[in-house]
Design a protein around this motif. Structure first.
Motif, PDB file in Angstrom:
ATOM      1  N   SER A 132       4.403  -0.897   4.484  1.00  0.00           N
ATOM      2  CA  SER A 132       5.604  -1.449   5.127  1.00  0.00           C
ATOM      3  C   SER A 132       6.365  -2.359   4.174  1.00  0.00           C
ATOM      4  CB  SER A 132       5.217  -2.222   6.393  1.00  0.00           C
ATOM      5  OG  SER A 132       4.596  -1.384   7.336  1.00  0.00           O
ATOM      6  N   TRP A 133       5.628  -3.171   3.446  1.00  0.00           N
ATOM      7  CA  TRP A 133       6.238  -4.097   2.491  1.00  0.00           C
ATOM      8  C   TRP A 133       6.990  -3.334   1.410  1.00  0.00           C
ATOM      9  CZ3 TRP A 133       5.734  -5.308  -2.735  1.00  0.00           C
ATOM     10  CH2 TRP A 133       6.208  -6.563  -3.130  1.00  0.00           C
ATOM     11  N   TRP A 134       6.412  -2.227   0.911  1.00  0.00           N
ATOM     12  CA  TRP A 134       7.072  -1.443  -0.123  1.00  0.00           C
ATOM     13  C   TRP A 134       8.323  -0.763   0.413  1.00  0.00           C
ATOM     14  CZ3 TRP A 134       6.748  -2.168  -4.983  1.00  0.00           C
ATOM     15  CH2 TRP A 134       5.565  -2.599  -5.580  1.00  0.00           C
ATOM     16  N   VAL A 135       8.278  -0.318   1.655  1.00  0.00           N
ATOM     17  CA  VAL A 135       9.483   0.260   2.260  1.00  0.00           C
ATOM     18  C   VAL A 135      10.595  -0.785   2.297  1.00  0.00           C
ATOM     19  CG1 VAL A 135      10.483   1.202   4.388  1.00  0.00           C
ATOM     20  CG2 VAL A 135       8.226   1.966   3.629  1.00  0.00           C
ATOM     21  N   ALA A 136      10.226  -2.015   2.641  1.00  0.00           N
ATOM     22  CA  ALA A 136      11.207  -3.107   2.648  1.00  0.00           C
ATOM     23  C   ALA A 136      11.798  -3.319   1.260  1.00  0.00           C
ATOM     24  CB  ALA A 136      10.545  -4.395   3.142  1.00  0.00           C
TER      25      ALA A 136
END
Length: 342
Positions: A132-136
């Motif tokens: 999720s953090w990488w998508v952000a």
């Protein structure tokens, strides 16, 4: 906070309305012509009227037990964000310097502000280096604002509504001056967060990310030409402007001392359904600050939190005109926040 009642949770399907705008942008970018203005007309033209027409609920409904539909919705938004960007680059490569390229960039920028930055904001509160953090991170790269997560999570949430927070608007400050102050202020603040940890020069991720963003633009310019690179930069710039507009209205005039305890009185909220549904409950901002780890679909309004005169769409055109904004918002500011010399 408003207590839960016997009301049933609101259907998650209403939040699918937030996907209408990126789908309009994708379609209009592919079709071209005057259709490229559809995103601007829909979001900034019809949006304020929809805030009024859809109204607000008399009582907020309790959150759903399962947030799975909302969690999946975030990733759908992230996907359509990049599809919208690709269609913009396609339009710019065909139309070149024509007006359709620049209007398409504005429409896409609105979509990037919602499906890009708002989603990045939500996912940026997840565990670092998780999926999720990488998508952000990729979402923020698409709008050239990679330092946002650091500034927002470390500084804004700790120092909100104080002079130590560059993302909080002061009493009497215009939107235009706020944007000119906060954009560089947030960048250097994020850099200083890492400087204090000994990460200086290119060891500082803020500076490395800035170079990455420059490299991305250079690649677009070299491979696809100046109009594609220009359209990409314009959509990013407009998305950033919309983000800072939202920052402006969320804390305007609500002053807190650096060591004063934060309460729901230090953030503005709005319960207009249209803004809530299409902007992933971003309008329930006091709850987000008091429970930053709470997912957006569980946020609830506070009865005594200061309330905006309209939803985020309805406040947009008002905020662009400083005298009108002050006329409507100042009477709503709690008395304890009004400067003594006013």
């Amino acid at each position: 906070m408003v207590e839960e009642t016997d009301l049933k949770p609101e259907s998650w399907l209403w939040h699918l309305l937030g996907l209408v705008n990126p789908l309009i942008v994708i379609s209009s970018n592919l079709v071209g012509g005057f259709w490229v203005a559809s995103g601007v007309i829909y979001m900034l033209g019809l949006g304020p009227f929809m805030d009024v027409l859809m109204g607000r609920a008399d009582k907020p409904r309790p959150p759903r037990k399962s947030g799975l539909p909302f969690e999946n919705l975030l990733f759908v938004h992230a996907f359509v964000q990049f599809v919208a960007l690709l269609t913009l680059l396609y339009r710019a490569s065909i139309d070149g310097s024509a007006w359709t390229t620049w209007v398409a960039a504005l429409s896409t920028g609105i979509s990037s502000g919602a499906s890009g930055i708002i989603v990045a904001h939500e996912l940026g509160h997840t565990k670092p280096r998780s999926f999720s953090w990488w998508v952000a991170r990729f979402n923020l790269l698409s709008v050239m604002y990679l330092h946002f997560t650091t500034e927002h999570n470390v500084t804004h949430h700790k120092h909100v509504s104080t002079t130590a927070d560059p993302a909080s608007a002061r009493y009497g400050e215009s939107l235009w001056w706020f944007v000119a102050r906060t954009v560089p202020g947030q960048f250097f603040d994020a850099a200083n967060v890492h400087n204090r940890k000994g990460r200086k020069g290119l060891k500082n991720p803020v500076y490395r990310n800035f170079l990455l963003q420059i490299v991305l633009v250079v690649i677009l310019y070299t491979v696809f030409g100046p109009w594609v690179a220009g359209a990409f930069l314009m959509q990013a710039g407009f998305a950033i402007f919309l983000l800072e507009y939202i920052n402006y209205i969320r804390h305007y005039g609500l002053v807190r001392q650096v060591r004063e305890r934060q309460t729901e009185l230090h953030s503005w909220q709005s319960e207009e359904r249209w803004s809530r549904w299409t902007l992933l409950e971003l309008t329930r901002h006091p709850a987000h600050h008091l429970k930053a780890s709470e997912p957006f679909w569980r946020l609830q309004p506070y009865e005594n939190a200061p309330t905006l005169p309209s939803g985020y769409y309805g406040c947009f055109w008002i905020a662009l005109i400083p005298p009108l904004w002050r006329r409507l918002i100042h009477p709503r500011i709690p008395e304890q926040f009004i400067p003594e010399n006013v």
